[in-house]
Enzyme design. Structure first.
Site, PDB file in Angstrom:
ATOM      1  N   HIS A   1       0.865  -1.181   0.000  1.00 35.38           N
ATOM      2  CA  HIS A   1       0.000   0.000   0.000  1.00 35.38           C
ATOM      3  C   HIS A   1       0.909   1.241   0.000  1.00 35.38           C
ATOM      4  CE1 HIS A   1      -2.744   2.956   1.924  1.00 35.38           C
ATOM      5  NE2 HIS A   1      -3.739   2.155   1.558  1.00 35.38           N
TER       6      HIS A   1
ATOM      7  N   ASP B   1       3.068  -4.528   8.190  1.00 35.85           N
ATOM      8  CA  ASP B   1       1.881  -3.706   7.996  1.00 35.85           C
ATOM      9  C   ASP B   1       0.695  -4.656   8.131  1.00 35.85           C
ATOM     10  OD1 ASP B   1      -0.364  -2.574   6.918  1.00 35.85           O
ATOM     11  OD2 ASP B   1       0.616  -1.733   5.150  1.00 35.85           O
TER      12      ASP B   1
ATOM     13  N   GLN C   1      -4.447  -5.167   6.938  1.00 35.21           N
ATOM     14  CA  GLN C   1      -5.433  -6.100   6.378  1.00 35.21           C
ATOM     15  C   GLN C   1      -5.361  -7.475   7.040  1.00 35.21           C
ATOM     16  OE1 GLN C   1      -7.761  -5.219   4.319  1.00 35.21           O
ATOM     17  NE2 GLN C   1      -6.989  -3.198   3.778  1.00 35.21           N
TER      18      GLN C   1
ATOM     19  N   LYS D   1     -10.349  -0.790  10.519  1.00 32.23           N
ATOM     20  CA  LYS D   1     -10.421  -1.989   9.666  1.00 32.23           C
ATOM     21  C   LYS D   1     -10.801  -3.222  10.484  1.00 32.23           C
ATOM     22  CE  LYS D   1      -7.420  -0.162   6.240  1.00 32.23           C
ATOM     23  NZ  LYS D   1      -7.928   0.191   4.926  1.00 32.23           N
TER      24      LYS D   1
ATOM     25  N   CYS E   1      -4.797   2.438  -3.683  1.00 30.78           N
ATOM     26  CA  CYS E   1      -3.566   2.926  -3.036  1.00 30.78           C
ATOM     27  C   CYS E   1      -2.387   1.971  -3.259  1.00 30.78           C
ATOM     28  CB  CYS E   1      -3.751   3.144  -1.536  1.00 30.78           C
ATOM     29  SG  CYS E   1      -4.847   4.492  -1.130  1.00 30.78           S
TER      30      CYS E   1
HETATM   31  N1  PMP Z   1      -1.627  -0.699   4.606  1.00 35.29           N
HETATM   32  C1  PMP Z   1      -2.598  -1.447   4.070  1.00 35.29           C
HETATM   33  C2  PMP Z   1      -2.279  -2.827   3.582  1.00 35.29           C
HETATM   34  C3  PMP Z   1      -3.895  -0.927   3.974  1.00 35.29           C
HETATM   35  O1  PMP Z   1      -4.870  -1.672   3.431  1.00 35.29           O
HETATM   36  C4  PMP Z   1      -4.158   0.368   4.470  1.00 35.29           C
HETATM   37  C5  PMP Z   1      -5.544   0.984   4.361  1.00 35.29           C
HETATM   38  N2  PMP Z   1      -6.175   0.797   3.135  1.00 35.29           N
HETATM   39  C6  PMP Z   1      -3.115   1.089   5.029  1.00 35.29           C
HETATM   40  C7  PMP Z   1      -1.868   0.524   5.085  1.00 35.29           C
HETATM   41  C8  PMP Z   1      -3.321   2.463   5.586  1.00 35.29           C
HETATM   42  O2  PMP Z   1      -4.203   2.433   6.666  1.00 35.29           O
HETATM   43  P1  PMP Z   1      -4.808   3.782   7.242  1.00 35.29           P
HETATM   44  O3  PMP Z   1      -5.383   4.520   6.077  1.00 35.29           O
HETATM   45  O4  PMP Z   1      -5.868   3.327   8.196  1.00 35.29           O
HETATM   46  O5  PMP Z   1      -3.689   4.513   7.876  1.00 35.29           O
END
Ligand code: PMP
Length: 407
Positions: A124, A201, A204, A227, A365
């Site tokens: 991401h 990270d 997910q 999430k 993203c």
């Molecule tokens: N890493 C991953 C794999 C994600 O799916 C996300 C959110 N889509 C993020 C980081 C960022 O999370 P946040 O927007 O809650 O900071």
């Protein structure tokens, strides 16, 4: 394993009983954010109605109650991910802030010119850009593990990539775009043998698989409350105490200090050293309510049910002519990214919205990943444990109808 009663679970989520565009809402955008059970909503209302006050400051009773609730939430998180100590749990805004904290604080102290940081093609933007910014500041280099056509990282390439120059590895546990579950245990054990710190990270992962940071032996782990059925604006950075203790503060302000003079400031202990300013007290309480809710159902039961949805959804999707599922890893979470015939993801998403179905369209993203796959983006249906096979039927019928309208 006792019976998983999805209809009973759905009663806990008020939003699932609302309509969108005149149709009952079918929410398949869970990888972007999840819906909130009444237990979480009530915890927020209760906090603001009964104990709202600032933490760690007042001698008055309300402040003490708020402080106790905030610190109890930290302990709930500690237990949920099986951290050794509550001090290893830092409350942040979300995964993005957690990664930025580590990239800035750890990075500032340890990463130098010509050092290398390893990430993967699946990342991401939140696990790319903070490291890129660190590389720009320090002269370090970003190395990217390639993936195969199924969307799995190529472990052999990762092994080759590691050298004396490798000073940090930051990897998604589960890909938000493709659902791939990365072999994080193998990654960590290889890194361990070379003494390289690893950050996961977990944005997910935390809502789909049991997280035990001690067993994983990762050095840092990040996730977002929203999430895992909790509020937005609250997240967690877990770090091993030995790392966090020697890292400089990330932001300055109230709570992160011990003593301040105009000449010199001494910093507070963990975890407060990394929590400058008034924290998201309500958010932490809502997050604890969400984790307790998940714990009550059981993450293993959730994972098993979601796996059933993934299997059913994949089979149903494959019946659709022209269907191309993007991301076919052997180990996968309940995410189906796809392209249907010649339809553009955006057009398909818009037509599905007319049917009350919320899916994500675009690059999710993960722009470099889409570039690697040579596609403009995907439509992504991501399932949670409150989704049903009947909803998947409505989705697949909707896709068929949309294709016939768009072609
Ligand atoms: N890493 C991953 C794999 C994600 O799916 C996300 C959110 N889509 C993020 C980081 C960022 O999370 P946040 O927007 O809650 O900071």
């Amino acid at each position: 394993m006792s019976h998983f009663d999805v209809n009973k679970i759905r009663q806990d989520f008020p939003i699932l009983h609302t309509s969108v565009n005149g149709k009952p809402l079918i929410y398949f955008d869970n990888a972007a954010t999840t819906q909130k059970p009444t237990a979480v909503i009530d915890a927020l209302v209760k906090y603001y109605s009964e104990i709202n006050s600032n933490v760690h400051r007042g001698v008055h009773s309300l402040s003490e109650k708020a402080t106790n609730a905030y610190e109890a939430s930290r302990k709930t998180v500690q237990k949920f991910i099986n951290a050794e100590k509550a001090e290893e749990i830092i409350f942040v805004r979300g995964t993005s802030e957690a990664i930025n904290l580590v990239a800035n604080s750890y990075g500032q102290k340890h990463i130098k010119d010509n050092d290398e940081i390893i990430i993967s093609t699946l990342e991401h933007h939140s696990n790319i850009v903070p490291w890129q910014m660190l590389c720009e500041r320090t002269g370090a280099k970003l190395k990217v593990i390639p993936i195969n056509r199924d969307g799995e990282i190529i472990f052999g390439e990762f092994e080759k990539m590691i050298s004396d120059k490798t000073k940090f590895i930051s990897i998604a546990y589960i890909s938000n775009s493709l659902g791939t579950i990365n072999p994080v245990k193998n990654i960590i054990s290889l890194a361990r043998s070379k003494n390289i710190p690893v950050m996961l990270d977990g944005a997910q992962a935390v809502q789909h698989v049991k997280i035990d940071v001690k067993e994983l032996d990762c050095d840092f782990f990040a996730f977002s409350g929203h999430k895992i059925y909790g509020p937005t604006g609250i997240g967690v950075l877990y770090g091993k105490e030995s790392f966090l203790n020697e890292m400089p503060p990330y932001q300055g302000g109230g709570d992160m200090i011990k003593n301040v003079t105009f000449e010199r400031t001494t910093y507070n202990e963990l975890p407060y050293k990394f929590e400058a300013g008034t924290p998201n007290i309500a958010g932490s309480i809502g997050l604890a309510a969400a984790l307790n809710y998940v714990e009550d159902i059981g993450i293993e039961r959730i994972a098993e049910y979601e796996h059933g949805l993934l299997k059913y959804g994949t089979e149903k999707m494959m019946e659709i002519e022209g269907m191309r599922i993007i991301g076919t890893a052997k180990e996968k979470a309940s995410v189906i990214s796809f392209l249907a015939g010649k339809t553009h993801p955006y057009d398909l998403g818009t037509l599905l919205d007319q049917l009350g179905i919320a899916v994500r369209t675009g690059v999710h993203c993960t722009e470099p990943l889409m570039k690697f796959l040579k596609i403009p983006g995907t439509v992504r249906a991501s399932f949670a444990f409150y989704n049903t096979k009947e909803e998947i039927d409505i989705l697949t019928n909707g896709i068929k109808r949309a294709i016939s309208m768009l072609i």
